[in-house]
Design a protein around this motif. Structure first.
Motif, PDB file in Angstrom:
ATOM      1  N   THR A 197      59.194  64.911  -4.295  1.00 43.06           N
ATOM      2  CA  THR A 197      58.661  64.230  -5.472  1.00 43.06           C
ATOM      3  C   THR A 197      57.130  64.262  -5.464  1.00 43.06           C
ATOM      4  N   PRO A 198      56.533  64.768  -6.541  1.00 42.26           N
ATOM      5  CA  PRO A 198      55.067  64.770  -6.599  1.00 42.26           C
ATOM      6  C   PRO A 198      54.536  63.360  -6.851  1.00 42.26           C
ATOM      7  N   LEU A 199      53.291  63.153  -6.483  1.00 41.99           N
ATOM      8  CA  LEU A 199      52.630  61.876  -6.738  1.00 41.99           C
ATOM      9  C   LEU A 199      52.568  61.647  -8.243  1.00 41.99           C
TER      10      LEU A 199
ATOM     11  N   TYR B 253      52.658  53.772  -2.629  1.00 37.58           N
ATOM     12  CA  TYR B 253      53.643  53.887  -1.564  1.00 37.58           C
ATOM     13  C   TYR B 253      54.391  55.207  -1.680  1.00 37.58           C
ATOM     14  N   ARG B 254      55.016  55.554  -0.565  1.00 36.73           N
ATOM     15  CA  ARG B 254      55.934  56.686  -0.492  1.00 36.73           C
ATOM     16  C   ARG B 254      57.121  56.210   0.340  1.00 36.73           C
TER      17      ARG B 254
ATOM     18  N   GLY C 257      67.860  61.104   0.654  1.00 39.45           N
ATOM     19  CA  GLY C 257      66.769  62.054   0.802  1.00 39.45           C
ATOM     20  C   GLY C 257      65.831  62.117  -0.385  1.00 39.45           C
ATOM     21  N   ILE C 258      66.097  61.334  -1.419  1.00 43.40           N
ATOM     22  CA  ILE C 258      65.221  61.310  -2.588  1.00 43.40           C
ATOM     23  C   ILE C 258      63.969  60.510  -2.247  1.00 43.40           C
ATOM     24  N   VAL C 259      62.833  61.063  -2.646  1.00 49.23           N
ATOM     25  CA  VAL C 259      61.532  60.475  -2.340  1.00 49.23           C
ATOM     26  C   VAL C 259      60.967  59.770  -3.570  1.00 49.23           C
ATOM     27  N   GLU C 260      60.401  58.594  -3.348  1.00 53.41           N
ATOM     28  CA  GLU C 260      59.520  57.950  -4.323  1.00 53.41           C
ATOM     29  C   GLU C 260      58.110  58.159  -3.794  1.00 53.41           C
TER      30      GLU C 260
ATOM     31  N   PRO D 192      62.315  49.311  -0.834  1.00 56.19           N
ATOM     32  CA  PRO D 192      61.171  49.357   0.081  1.00 56.19           C
ATOM     33  C   PRO D 192      59.869  48.918  -0.581  1.00 56.19           C
ATOM     34  N   TRP D 193      59.704  49.212  -1.864  1.00 55.17           N
ATOM     35  CA  TRP D 193      58.465  48.802  -2.527  1.00 55.17           C
ATOM     36  C   TRP D 193      58.371  47.290  -2.641  1.00 55.17           C
ATOM     37  N   LEU D 194      59.497  46.602  -2.790  1.00 54.26           N
ATOM     38  CA  LEU D 194      59.459  45.137  -2.831  1.00 54.26           C
ATOM     39  C   LEU D 194      58.912  44.588  -1.515  1.00 54.26           C
ATOM     40  N   GLY D 195      59.431  45.064  -0.403  1.00 51.61           N
ATOM     41  CA  GLY D 195      58.953  44.592   0.897  1.00 51.61           C
ATOM     42  C   GLY D 195      57.479  44.889   1.105  1.00 51.61           C
TER      43      GLY D 195
END
Length: 179
Positions: free
Chosen positions: A34-36, A109-110, A116-119, A165-168
């Motif tokens: 996933t690109p930025l 964040y990443r 395996g999907i990336v944010e 993960p972004w919540l944490g």
């Protein structure tokens, strides 16, 4: 939002400084590379000071079924983030918001989910006020709860796997909220 609009929704790609460098279809953006890109997170509070948390629909491509902040999204090309917040609040939760305020303007964040999907996002964080209960869009939200911010913080610390993960990560940076 009509189904055709969802299919054509574009995400703003950004460079390391957060400057727009292009767009890509939202339907193709999230994968192992996933690109930025630009996003936002919003925490909705009620007049009692409780925060709205939502459980992501089971059909979501990333982090299905986990609890998260009130809602997130991506601004469309040439759309301000406050306008995107208004659009997504209505679409996901059927809510009209007041006092939308940026609280973490530089959050980034990443994260990689179990498939395996990336944010990979530059994702300013906002707080807002709502006076009523949401009417969730079942394609986005499977359930919701109004919780005390301190209870949310304890729950995320005790059961991090149950939350996005972004919540944490965001809770670690939010001062004066969920203390």
């Amino acid at each position: 939002m009509a189904q055709i609009e969802l299919l054509a929704e574009q995400v703003v790609l950004v460079d390391e400084t957060g400057s727009a460098i292009g767009t890509a279809p939202k339907s193709t953006i999230h994968g192992p590379d996933t690109p930025l890109h630009l996003a936002f997170s919003c925490y909705v509070l009620n007049p009692l000071g409780q925060v709205l948390i939502t459980r992501r629909a089971l059909a979501k491509k990333t982090w299905p079924g986990v609890w998260t902040n009130s809602f997130c999204g991506h601004p469309l090309p040439h759309e301000s983030i406050p306008d995107a917040i208004d659009r997504r609040a209505r679409f996901e939760l059927g809510l009209d918001l007041d006092d939308v305020t940026v609280t973490l303007p530089d959050f980034r964040y990443r994260a990689v989910d179990s498939s395996g999907i990336v944010e990979n996002e530059i994702c300013p964080v906002y707080l807002a006020i709502a006076s009523g209960d949401p009417i969730p869009n079942p394609d986005e939200v499977v359930e919701f709860a109004w919780v005390d911010p301190a209870t949310l913080r304890r729950s995320v610390l005790d059961l991090p796997w149950a939350f996005s993960p972004w919540l944490g990560l965001q809770l670690k940076e939010l001062t004066g909220f969920a203390t």
